[in-house]
Structures are given as C-alpha cells and as structure tokens.
Design a protein around this motif. Sequence first.
Motif, short mmCIF file in Angstrom:
data_model
loop_
_atom_site.label_atom_id
_atom_site.label_comp_id
_atom_site.label_asym_id
_atom_site.label_seq_id
_atom_site.Cartn_x
_atom_site.Cartn_y
_atom_site.Cartn_z
N MET B 1 0.84 -1.19 0.00
CA MET B 1 0.00 0.00 0.00
C MET B 1 0.88 1.25 0.00
O MET B 1 1.83 1.33 0.76
CB MET B 1 -0.86 0.00 1.26
N SER B 2 0.55 2.21 -0.83
CA SER B 2 1.46 3.35 -0.96
C SER B 2 1.29 4.33 0.19
O SER B 2 0.23 4.44 0.80
CB SER B 2 1.24 4.05 -2.31
N ARG B 3 2.38 5.02 0.47
CA ARG B 3 2.40 5.99 1.57
C ARG B 3 2.88 7.35 1.08
O ARG B 3 3.69 7.44 0.18
CB ARG B 3 3.29 5.49 2.71
N ILE B 4 2.33 8.37 1.71
CA ILE B 4 2.73 9.75 1.45
C ILE B 4 3.69 10.15 2.55
O ILE B 4 3.38 9.97 3.73
CB ILE B 4 1.49 10.67 1.48
N ARG B 5 4.87 10.66 2.17
CA ARG B 5 5.82 11.07 3.21
C ARG B 5 5.67 12.56 3.49
O ARG B 5 5.94 13.40 2.61
CB ARG B 5 7.25 10.74 2.79
N ALA B 6 5.25 12.89 4.70
CA ALA B 6 5.11 14.29 5.11
C ALA B 6 6.31 14.67 5.96
O ALA B 6 6.70 13.93 6.86
CB ALA B 6 3.82 14.49 5.90
N ILE B 7 6.91 15.83 5.65
CA ILE B 7 8.08 16.31 6.39
C ILE B 7 7.64 17.50 7.25
O ILE B 7 7.11 18.48 6.72
CB ILE B 7 9.20 16.79 5.45
N TYR B 8 7.87 17.40 8.54
CA TYR B 8 7.52 18.49 9.45
C TYR B 8 8.79 19.08 10.06
O TYR B 8 9.74 18.35 10.34
CB TYR B 8 6.62 17.97 10.58
N HIS B 9 8.79 20.37 10.28
CA HIS B 9 9.81 21.00 11.11
C HIS B 9 9.18 21.26 12.47
O HIS B 9 8.12 21.88 12.56
CB HIS B 9 10.29 22.32 10.49
N ILE B 10 9.85 20.78 13.51
CA ILE B 10 9.26 20.83 14.85
C ILE B 10 10.24 21.47 15.83
O ILE B 10 11.40 21.08 15.89
CB ILE B 10 8.91 19.41 15.34
N GLU B 11 9.75 22.45 16.57
CA GLU B 11 10.53 23.00 17.68
C GLU B 11 10.32 22.08 18.88
O GLU B 11 9.18 21.88 19.30
CB GLU B 11 10.05 24.41 18.04
N SER B 12 11.39 21.54 19.43
CA SER B 12 11.22 20.60 20.53
C SER B 12 12.55 20.42 21.25
O SER B 12 13.62 20.56 20.65
CB SER B 12 10.75 19.24 19.97
N ALA B 13 12.48 20.11 22.55
CA ALA B 13 13.68 19.70 23.26
C ALA B 13 14.11 18.34 22.70
O ALA B 13 13.27 17.52 22.30
CB ALA B 13 13.39 19.59 24.75
N ALA B 14 15.43 18.10 22.65
CA ALA B 14 15.95 16.87 22.04
C ALA B 14 15.37 15.63 22.72
O ALA B 14 15.06 14.63 22.07
CB ALA B 14 17.48 16.85 22.11
N GLY B 15 15.19 15.71 24.02
CA GLY B 15 14.69 14.55 24.75
C GLY B 15 13.23 14.22 24.45
O GLY B 15 12.77 13.11 24.72
N ASP B 16 12.51 15.18 23.90
CA ASP B 16 11.07 14.97 23.66
C ASP B 16 10.74 14.62 22.21
O ASP B 16 9.60 14.26 21.91
CB ASP B 16 10.28 16.26 23.99
N ILE B 17 11.72 14.73 21.30
CA ILE B 17 11.36 14.73 19.88
C ILE B 17 10.80 13.39 19.41
O ILE B 17 9.87 13.36 18.58
CB ILE B 17 12.54 15.21 18.99
N GLU B 18 11.31 12.29 19.96
CA GLU B 18 10.76 11.00 19.50
C GLU B 18 9.30 10.86 19.87
O GLU B 18 8.46 10.45 19.05
CB GLU B 18 11.57 9.84 20.10
N ALA B 19 8.98 11.20 21.10
CA ALA B 19 7.58 11.12 21.54
C ALA B 19 6.71 12.09 20.74
O ALA B 19 5.59 11.76 20.32
CB ALA B 19 7.48 11.43 23.03
#
Lengths: 366, 366
Positions: B1-19
Amino acid sequence: MSRIRAIYHIESAAGDIEARAHTIAVEQSVEMPVSAITDARVLSDIVGQVAEISEREAGGFRVAIDLAADTVGVDPGQLMNMLFGNTSIHPDVVLADVEFPEDVISIFGGPNQGLQGWRDRCGADGRGMTCSALKPQGLPPKGLGKIAHQMAMGGLDFIKDDHGLADQSYSPFADRLSACGDAIATANAQSGGKTKYVPSLSGHLDQLRHQVEQARAYGIDTVLVAPMVNGLSTFRQLSRENPDIAFMAHPAMAGASRILPPLLLGKIFRLMGADAAIFPNHGGRFGYSPDTCQQLARAALSDDFGVAPCVPIPAGGMTVDRVPEMLDFYGPDVMLLIGGGLLTAGDKLTEQTALFTEEVAKFAYG
Amino acid sequence: MSRIRAIYHIESAAGDIEARAHTIAVEQSVEMPVSAITDARVLSDIVGQVAEISEREAGGFRVAIDLAADTVGVDPGQLMNMLFGNTSIHPDVVLADVEFPEDVISIFGGPNQGLQGWRDRCGADGRGMTCSALKPQGLPPKGLGKIAHQMAMGGLDFIKDDHGLADQSYSPFADRLSACGDAIATANAQSGGKTKYVPSLSGHLDQLRHQVEQARAYGIDTVLVAPMVNGLSTFRQLSRENPDIAFMAHPAMAGASRILPPLLLGKIFRLMGADAAIFPNHGGRFGYSPDTCQQLARAALSDDFGVAPCVPIPAGGMTVDRVPEMLDFYGPDVMLLIGGGLLTAGDKLTEQTALFTEEVAKFAYG
C-alpha cells in the motif's frame, strides 16, 4: 457606506507602526500606491482607513483598520480575502478580531439551527450536551458501526465521525452512513435513548450536497464539516441550501497562530452558519489557553452578535474526570466531546460512555 | 500500500522529539490512543509511521512521517486534512515538504495547460512572459477598461485582475469581463499585439463554473483563482472540468509561516492543477528569502514531479528596473508580474508598460 473594522496585532518598532498600519490598510483594499489613484470615490470610500493604533500590554501593537463593506459583497471567501488575503503572508501580523456592521451580519446571517436546534434534537434542556467520535480511521463500516452501537448504549446525545473519515475505499461514505446509522438506531430501540449520528462530509460543493441528501434520506439532520478545508464560500452555500440541518464545524486546517481562534472558530464560523464549533480545550492535546477558550465560547454564544448562538464544543484529549471542571468553566450551553478518552476503555466502552453521560446529567440546571 | 511522506519542522527539546514525532504520526492518522486499537490492518497499514528524525542546522528537528495514501482517497481537501488538519493547530510545527507516491500524483494529475499552455497563448518562446494587474479595487468597469487598454498598448502578454476584484456591486463580474475584454481587444487591433485578459474568479463551485462559462463565451481561456480562498477541492474540480483553460493561482490566505511556500504554492497548487502560481518575490513587499523563491520556482517547474510544469510568477512590489536581475535569477521559464510599479506612471502608463515588455524581450534565449 458601511465599513468592516479589522483588528490586527502587529510586531513592529514604535517608530514604524504608523507607516506599517497605513501599508496594511492599502494592501487590504486597493493594493497599489495611493498616490497613483485619481478616482475620488475610490480615495474616499474604498481605500482602507487606519482608525486606531495602540500599544498592547503583551508587546507589539493593536491596529484597527476600517475596510469598505462593498469590497466584500456577499461572498465569504472574498470576506477572508479582504480581511487577510495578502497580509496573511506577513509572519508578524495576526488577524485578531473583526467588528462587522449590521448589514454584513445580515448578508451572511449566521446559524440556521444554532444552540436551540441541538437542544431540540437531543432533548437536553438545561444541561451540557454530550458527544463522542467514531475512530479509528481505517476501520471498515461494520467495525465503526460496532463502536457506534456500544457508545450509543452509553446514552450519548451525539456521535460524530472522526473528521478524518471521508469517502475512502475502505469505508465509503454511503456504507458508513448506513452501518453507523443502523447501529445507533438499534441501540436507541434497545435503550429507549435518542442518540443522533453526525456524519463527516468532505469534497467539493456537489459532493457535499450529495452527501447531505444521502444523510437526509436516512433521517439524519446533523452533520460535521471542516470549513477551512471546504472553503468558507462552499460551507456558507451548503448551510444556506439546507436550513433544516445542524452543522458542526471542525477546526482542521484552521491553524493556530495567525488568525486568533475566538475570531475564526467562534465569530467567523458562526457568521457563516456553524451551528456548533469544535475547538481544542485548554489542558488537552493542543495549546489554547483558558482565556482563549473562554473568549471563543463567548464569541460563539454572545447575544450582542445578532444571529443564532453557536454551540461551543471543547475537545482534544478530554477525559471523563474533567467533566465537572469543564461544566464549571463553560456553563450549561456547551457540548462536551470525548473521543479517545472513551475508546481506551476497550470492552468497557458502553460503561465508560455511561459514566460520561451520567456525570454530565448530574450538572443539570434550572 | 502506498504511503505519502510528510516532512515536518518541529521545535522541541531533544529529549522529547521521539515522543513528539510519534504523537504527530498518530494525530495525522488514527487520532486516538494506539493502545486502544485492536484491528490488525489499522495498526499495520493506517497508523502513521515515523520514518526519520534529524536535527536541523537552523535549530529544531526535521521529522518524516509516512501516512497511508488510502486515508486521502481522491479528495484534495482530505489530503490537506491528513497532512496538516489537526497539526496546523500546533504553533511549533511547520509542514515543510511532502513526497507524493506516483499513484497519488496521478490521482490529482497536475496542470492541464502548464508552462507550454501559457507560451502558446502569448506566442512567447524562449523568453520570460510579462503580466500586469488591473487596480484599484473600487473602480467601475469602464475605469478598469481604460487602464487595461493603456497597459495592452504597452505590449504585455497578460493582464490579470487584482485578486481583490470579485463580483462587487460597483463592478459586477460580467460587466468587468466585457469592459476589460473589449478594451484589450481594441488595443490588440490597434497595435497588432496579442495581450490576453486573465479575469479573477470568486465564490463557490457553481459561481466559479458560471464565471468560467461567461469568460469562455467571451473567448477568454486564462483565469485567476485563489486556491486557499476557494478551497483546494473546489479548485481541483474546476480545473478538471475545464482542461482548455489555463489557471493562474494567487497566494491569498496561503499564510506565511506554517506551510512552507515552496510546498504549498509550488508543489501542492501545481499538483491540484495550477498552470501558473503567483508568489511574493524576495526584496518586495513580503518577506520571502531568495532561497525560498528559488525553491518555490524549482518545485513549480521541476521535471522529476511527473506532471506538467507550472509557471512561477514572482510579484509583490516589483519594478521595471529589477527585470534584468529577476530574469537572471529565474531564467526564461517565468512570468514577471508588475502591477503598482506600472500604475504609478499615471498618464505614461502605456510608455512605462512598453519599457517593461521591451526590457523582458531583450533577454530572449535560444
């Protein structure tokens, strides 16, 4: 000639603000050097006029600009175009508020059903109304119908589609309508309840019209739309053509930072016909402050706007234990929407839903 | 099944970015706690997947999230809903780019006319095309017609309406169409030129359709729309129904800060059928950087996107003396739009317009 007063918040050095305000007044009206305009009527009636400039406590400036109502005519899209079309491209300007003259308000006219339309549909007088959302995206109609049945057995007033449910191959609109509509009707017959289904509509005007007709043929008179996805002109036309339908507005694509939420989700959506408006409650998944939420609810309900009130629907990560606090905060003229906070109950979905509806019922007024 | 890749720029502390990245992947797909989902297909195919997280040189993070193309279906509004609907409400997230799989590109299909359609219409081969704008808002049709005649005598390729010109009482669409259309036809007969009129359309789908029909009946095959005012579903439908018309897209209400301009005005407008896209050039009235403008023009024209190229139209406070620099910067596959910078010439409007078109003609290629 009547004028629309647009209020902008502008980041600017104090020495530049007068010139900046004048530039925006020109940009949002004639959009050309005023010195090159020779027509006297354009100069006196059409060029935007800076009415007030004041410093904001929070920093920056508040600028009021009067725009000719004639430039808007009768089209909601053109209203947004004249209020913020080009200026939306400036990252340091926020469209903060709009004061509409009476003739513009009566051109657009606001909700057909409004608060009373929702109360009549669910029989909830003197208490907050309740709503949940069918999720997740990706389930076939039968799976969504099963969840709808469990939720309806818990005594909700309204069950809306997740706004992500559109007309997808794995769950076509017509199939979802009948699967969820049937499931809720069955639950109502079993429980003696009167839960109503609020399907989500999507697409261009012809598709939206067709979906409303399908819903109406099924006895449904409440629908969900996302005005900033559909376009405000499209939404207003759909509302105008269907005065018997109550429209719930979703904030998708409404952004956060450039048009203040009380204006866009409270005042403008209402003016264009939203009978109820969903917005992110404070302390949930989104960053609105309590003050923003309070202002938004007030803009949706206020008497002084001269059109039917629009029901505020705070949502976004809400849970049953917040019900008392939310009802204290918003009062009874509200619809509470809890989606994921019910769905996490799994097999106990009906029981969790009943907890929600019973908690709201405790706070009956009058 | 095909997927659309969306790229976001996010302001975040390094420790929080995965969550944080995971939260957005859920918000833009199933929008409910994943732990409460029992359907295996929803878990494997529908829940958004975090594909990459990296630090940005400019600060913050770049997060790539893969979204199921099936959730979008065939509706442009639903595409925006799934890319940025709820996440648009987070002020610290920007929708930076989207990589579309081939099946999604062919569903929407891009421009009908594209670059070649504009070149064919004006006969400009191997040089930049020229355009100006009819202003100010508020003039009656006859006044706009007079300006159109003066401009056409200066040899422009295209004359578009200001995007603020709608269907107003002081200048109804049909009257403007004939006044400006006649004025330009007269000028062409006098000068031997072939200037084309690009009227601005507004309203909901029925109104837009009617305006296209009026324009076509008048022999006009180029029109201006504002996709973020009309709604992308509406715009796409209009483009689909009128493959013989070249659509010029205006950036009104496209905002500045939350969806990066090369994506929205370059890639997405093009995908939905924009044959040409107006955007604010660097160094004008708006704050786009040269780099943003370069990326936007590339997104509009690039070969690797598999649909017809869309003409970039840098504008917004441009003047004739910037023509050489702009043509150096953008190359020949461009349309230059100067509005106010011609209108300030007053009685010398035709001469100033001729200066503009002659300057562009000097830079012929091939």
